[in-house]
Enzyme design. Structure first.
Site, short mmCIF file in Angstrom:
data_model
loop_
_atom_site.label_atom_id
_atom_site.label_comp_id
_atom_site.label_asym_id
_atom_site.label_seq_id
_atom_site.Cartn_x
_atom_site.Cartn_y
_atom_site.Cartn_z
N TYR A 92 1.50 -3.40 -6.10
CA TYR A 92 1.26 -1.99 -6.38
C TYR A 92 2.57 -1.22 -6.17
O TYR A 92 3.27 -1.42 -5.17
CB TYR A 92 0.18 -1.45 -5.45
CG TYR A 92 0.06 0.06 -5.47
CD1 TYR A 92 -0.62 0.71 -6.50
CD2 TYR A 92 0.62 0.84 -4.46
CE1 TYR A 92 -0.73 2.09 -6.52
CE2 TYR A 92 0.51 2.23 -4.47
CZ TYR A 92 -0.15 2.84 -5.50
OH TYR A 92 -0.24 4.22 -5.52
N HIS A 93 2.91 -0.32 -7.10
CA HIS A 93 4.16 0.43 -7.06
C HIS A 93 3.91 1.79 -6.43
O HIS A 93 3.24 2.65 -7.00
CB HIS A 93 4.69 0.61 -8.48
CG HIS A 93 6.13 1.03 -8.56
ND1 HIS A 93 6.61 2.17 -7.94
CD2 HIS A 93 7.20 0.47 -9.20
CE1 HIS A 93 7.91 2.29 -8.19
NE2 HIS A 93 8.29 1.27 -8.93
N GLY A 94 4.44 2.01 -5.22
CA GLY A 94 4.33 3.31 -4.58
C GLY A 94 5.42 4.25 -5.05
O GLY A 94 6.13 3.98 -6.03
#
Length: 326
Positions: free
Chosen positions: A126-128
């Site tokens: 997941y890309h924060g």
């Protein structure tokens, strides 16, 4: 005759001159004229510098690292074969530094390391607002297991002046599909975030924003490797974006150049959870595999991330001695 001045007299003259300058600056009309004529245009850049300080800091660190790598490379005229053992020591130093920063600032932990198979694997995360958590994970994998992870990064990042050597040494590049398959077939680890900057900019409360992307799944199927889902707890509490508006989203979709400002840097607790492998299955399609991977990351999020996020709660978890992974 050459005029001479004693040090005491010189100091007095200097202080007198400096005092006179300050006295002239005090009147408001002079100060206003000075700011409007000489400094005022530059103040337009100050908000940008402040809003994008995280990016500037990361960029500066990358440039410094590239410079050190360049000095190392030219010291003994080392070849640009970054798979050579000559580059192992510099990577170890970087991994140690990044891992130390993660431990000190975020109390960084990895849970589920046993889920990583010994062979090749595609890591999907997941890309924060930032990918610092992924950098901490890569550093820990290299430091503790001796496994270097190849990372797919945005092509615009690779084109920034001063970063190329740093990214090359650390195996960060905008790899195409064929290169990704080749890396995995050779037994390497490969990390990718299907959400990319869209997810980093506009994800709300850890929503997964992949649209219909399935290229990573096609890579896994062609290379016949499992996929490992990754999720980091409290990632959005540590770093948050500003400006999630319809206009900002429209500009991003049209240009792919919009990068929203970040605020935060709060020393919240980071825990990266490594999910169970999604095995290679020749009977499913790339879209089905992509949906299965998305569901796996959502399951990790739902299990380990309290929503809506809360910065104070995430900070308090740094001191939670009775935390249990399950």
């Amino acid at each position: 005759m050459i005029a001479t001045t004693t040090p005491g007299a010189l100091d007095q003259e200097t202080m007198s001159w400096f005092a006179q300058i300050l006295k002239n600056w005090i009147p408001f009309p002079f100060l206003g004229k000075y700011l409007s004529c000489g400094v005022h245009p530059l103040w337009l850049f100050v908000p940008l510098v402040l809003l994008y300080s995280f990016y500037l800091g990361a960029y500066f660190s990358g440039c410094v690292t590239s410079l050190l790598f360049y000095i190392y490379k030219n010291k003994d005229k080392k070849a640009e074969d970054f798979n050579s053992k000559l580059w192992e020591k510099p990577r170890q130093v970087v991994a140690l530094l990044v891992d130390t920063v993660g431990k000190i600032w975020h109390g960084y932990e990895v849970i589920g390391m046993e889920h990583l198979p010994e062979g090749p694997v595609l890591i999907v995360y997941y890309h924060g607002a930032t990918v610092f958590d992924y950098a901490f994970l890569v550093a820990k994998l290299f430091k503790e297991m001796g496994r270097m992870c190849y990372s797919v990064v945005d092509h615009k990042m690779y084109q920034l002046p001063g970063l190329k050597l740093c990214l090359d040494v650390l195996y960060c590049k905008n790899y195409n599909k064929a290169e990704c398959v080749e890396i995995l077939k050779k037994g390497g680890l490969l990390g990718i975030s299907p959400g990319g900057n869209r997810e980093g900019n506009f994800s709300d409360d850890y929503s997964i924003m992949w649209n219909n992307r399935k290229g990573f799944a096609q890579v896994a199927l062609e290379a016949r490797v499992p996929i490992i889902p990754i999720f980091t707890q409290n990632l959005r509490e540590g770093y948050r974006t500003i400006g999630k508006t319809r206009l900002g989203r429209w500009l991003y979709e049209k240009t792919r150049l919009v990068i929203l400002p970040i605020y935060g840097g709060f020393p919240v607790k980071f825990r990266t959870y490594i999910g169970e492998p999604i095995p290679y299955d020749p009977t499913i399609t790339a879209m089905e595999l992509a949906e299965r991977t998305k569901a796996a990351i959502e399951n990790l999020r739902n299990r380990y991330q309290k929503r809506p996020g809360n910065i104070l709660r995430a900070l308090s978890e740094r001191f939670d001695k009775h935390y249990k992974a399950n």
